[in-house]
Design a protein around this motif. Sequence first.
Motif, PDB file in Angstrom:
ATOM      1  N   CYS A 220       0.314  -7.590  -1.169  1.00 39.98           N
ATOM      2  CA  CYS A 220      -0.854  -7.442  -2.043  1.00 39.98           C
ATOM      3  C   CYS A 220      -1.506  -8.809  -2.234  1.00 39.98           C
ATOM      4  O   CYS A 220      -0.828  -9.777  -2.592  1.00 39.98           O
ATOM      5  CB  CYS A 220      -0.439  -6.869  -3.391  1.00 39.98           C
ATOM      6  SG  CYS A 220      -1.802  -6.740  -4.572  1.00 39.98           S
ATOM      7  N   SER A 229      -1.094  -0.071  -7.024  1.00 39.73           N
ATOM      8  CA  SER A 229      -0.829   0.725  -5.831  1.00 39.73           C
ATOM      9  C   SER A 229       0.536   1.399  -5.916  1.00 39.73           C
ATOM     10  O   SER A 229       1.385   1.006  -6.722  1.00 39.73           O
ATOM     11  CB  SER A 229      -0.864  -0.175  -4.596  1.00 39.73           C
ATOM     12  OG  SER A 229       0.304  -0.980  -4.556  1.00 39.73           O
ATOM     13  N   TYR A 260      -3.041  -5.261   1.594  1.00 38.06           N
ATOM     14  CA  TYR A 260      -3.972  -4.458   0.802  1.00 38.06           C
ATOM     15  C   TYR A 260      -4.455  -5.240  -0.413  1.00 38.06           C
ATOM     16  O   TYR A 260      -3.877  -6.263  -0.800  1.00 38.06           O
ATOM     17  CB  TYR A 260      -3.328  -3.134   0.368  1.00 38.06           C
ATOM     18  CG  TYR A 260      -2.207  -3.271  -0.634  1.00 38.06           C
ATOM     19  CD1 TYR A 260      -2.447  -3.151  -2.002  1.00 38.06           C
ATOM     20  CD2 TYR A 260      -0.898  -3.509  -0.222  1.00 38.06           C
ATOM     21  CE1 TYR A 260      -1.418  -3.270  -2.925  1.00 38.06           C
ATOM     22  CE2 TYR A 260       0.137  -3.627  -1.133  1.00 38.06           C
ATOM     23  CZ  TYR A 260      -0.127  -3.509  -2.489  1.00 38.06           C
ATOM     24  OH  TYR A 260       0.892  -3.634  -3.401  1.00 38.06           O
ATOM     25  N   VAL A 267      -8.849  -9.027   1.977  1.00 40.03           N
ATOM     26  CA  VAL A 267      -7.822  -8.302   2.721  1.00 40.03           C
ATOM     27  C   VAL A 267      -7.960  -8.566   4.222  1.00 40.03           C
ATOM     28  O   VAL A 267      -6.980  -8.877   4.913  1.00 40.03           O
ATOM     29  CB  VAL A 267      -7.914  -6.785   2.435  1.00 40.03           C
ATOM     30  CG1 VAL A 267      -7.002  -6.000   3.373  1.00 40.03           C
ATOM     31  CG2 VAL A 267      -7.543  -6.498   0.986  1.00 40.03           C
ATOM     32  N   ILE A 284      -4.337  -1.875   4.914  1.00 41.25           N
ATOM     33  CA  ILE A 284      -4.284  -0.540   4.306  1.00 41.25           C
ATOM     34  C   ILE A 284      -5.663  -0.236   3.728  1.00 41.25           C
ATOM     35  O   ILE A 284      -6.186  -0.995   2.909  1.00 41.25           O
ATOM     36  CB  ILE A 284      -3.238  -0.458   3.180  1.00 41.25           C
ATOM     37  CG1 ILE A 284      -1.843  -0.763   3.724  1.00 41.25           C
ATOM     38  CG2 ILE A 284      -3.260   0.929   2.538  1.00 41.25           C
ATOM     39  CD1 ILE A 284      -0.763  -0.775   2.653  1.00 41.25           C
ATOM     40  N   GLN A 285      -6.253   0.861   4.170  1.00 38.87           N
ATOM     41  CA  GLN A 285      -7.549   1.276   3.632  1.00 38.87           C
ATOM     42  C   GLN A 285      -7.314   2.081   2.356  1.00 38.87           C
ATOM     43  O   GLN A 285      -6.967   3.252   2.403  1.00 38.87           O
ATOM     44  CB  GLN A 285      -8.311   2.110   4.659  1.00 38.87           C
ATOM     45  CG  GLN A 285      -8.777   1.309   5.866  1.00 38.87           C
ATOM     46  CD  GLN A 285      -9.597   2.156   6.815  1.00 38.87           C
ATOM     47  OE1 GLN A 285      -9.146   3.172   7.319  1.00 38.87           O
ATOM     48  NE2 GLN A 285     -10.818   1.735   7.065  1.00 38.87           N
ATOM     49  N   LEU A 286      -7.495   1.429   1.229  1.00 43.49           N
ATOM     50  CA  LEU A 286      -7.263   2.092  -0.060  1.00 43.49           C
ATOM     51  C   LEU A 286      -8.397   3.059  -0.384  1.00 43.49           C
ATOM     52  O   LEU A 286      -9.536   2.841   0.001  1.00 43.49           O
ATOM     53  CB  LEU A 286      -7.136   1.041  -1.164  1.00 43.49           C
ATOM     54  CG  LEU A 286      -5.943   0.085  -1.039  1.00 43.49           C
ATOM     55  CD1 LEU A 286      -5.971  -0.924  -2.167  1.00 43.49           C
ATOM     56  CD2 LEU A 286      -4.626   0.857  -1.055  1.00 43.49           C
TER      57      LEU A 286
END
Length: 286
Positions: A220, A229, A260, A267, A284-286
């Motif tokens: 992160c 998350s 992420y 990012v 990571i596509q949040l």
Amino acid sequence: MRRKDVTCLKTKIKTPILVVLFICMVAGLISCSEETPRLEQITNDFFKTIDTNAYVISPEDFIYQARSNPDLFIVDLREPEEYTESHIRYALNIPWGMDLWANIDKIPYNKPVAVYADSEYLSMQATALLALAGFQVKSVTAGWEEICFLDGMRDMKETGYNRFNQVPPPDIDPDLRVALEQYFKKIDVLDRSMMDEFTVNIEDAVFMFENKEEDKAFLCVDSASTDESPFQAVSVNIPFGPEMYFSFENLRLEQYILVYGTNTQEVVFTMMWLQMLGFDAVIIQL
């Protein structure tokens, strides 16, 4: 002076000289071993001083610049069939992936460049790579579909294909060229996989987390207090910034690093930094 004495004197003189030479050689070897590899130095020099906001442009400003700045070089990263159907006026098509690498010498090194795609993640990746290579580039902070519906776009769209003009080749460091080529080759390797285009959707990331896959690590880049998350309990927290490099030693080269955060630019640039240092990093596509 007797011959024996002369020989002894020469030996006494040579011995200190040899000792000094040996010390110098050892010192030189130590110095060489401690010297930061050139690619790592180039990468760190770039990312440690980066202002991610300098590499983005809002869709509204992009349309204004496309209309008013004749020097703006616009790159459309979408597939050729999408591009020919509709694109912003004067844009040139260089599809994301190895096509971008194969055509990098067609992008002017001394003019402003704007990049857009279907996804902001893709245009930001391209921007990070081009910026690292020395281009004056910005990523549009919206995908093509969103750009299409903005005010002022009605008379700015066109169809067909625009041709490239010849430009002087960019002055990219040879070591960096090799690293960039390897990056694009990885894109082909990951094509149509769970990590296609160096991105992982949130559902797949949660699956990896719940299955406790040991070859995956979560990173992160937000401050720990803002991480909400599902991976919070197991994530390594390294807030984005120039000092984050010193915390990369907490990551393992044999793992995939899933990066992420809430800021797309941070990012993507973190993922790129890790890739250039030899890590297998994805977003990571949040």
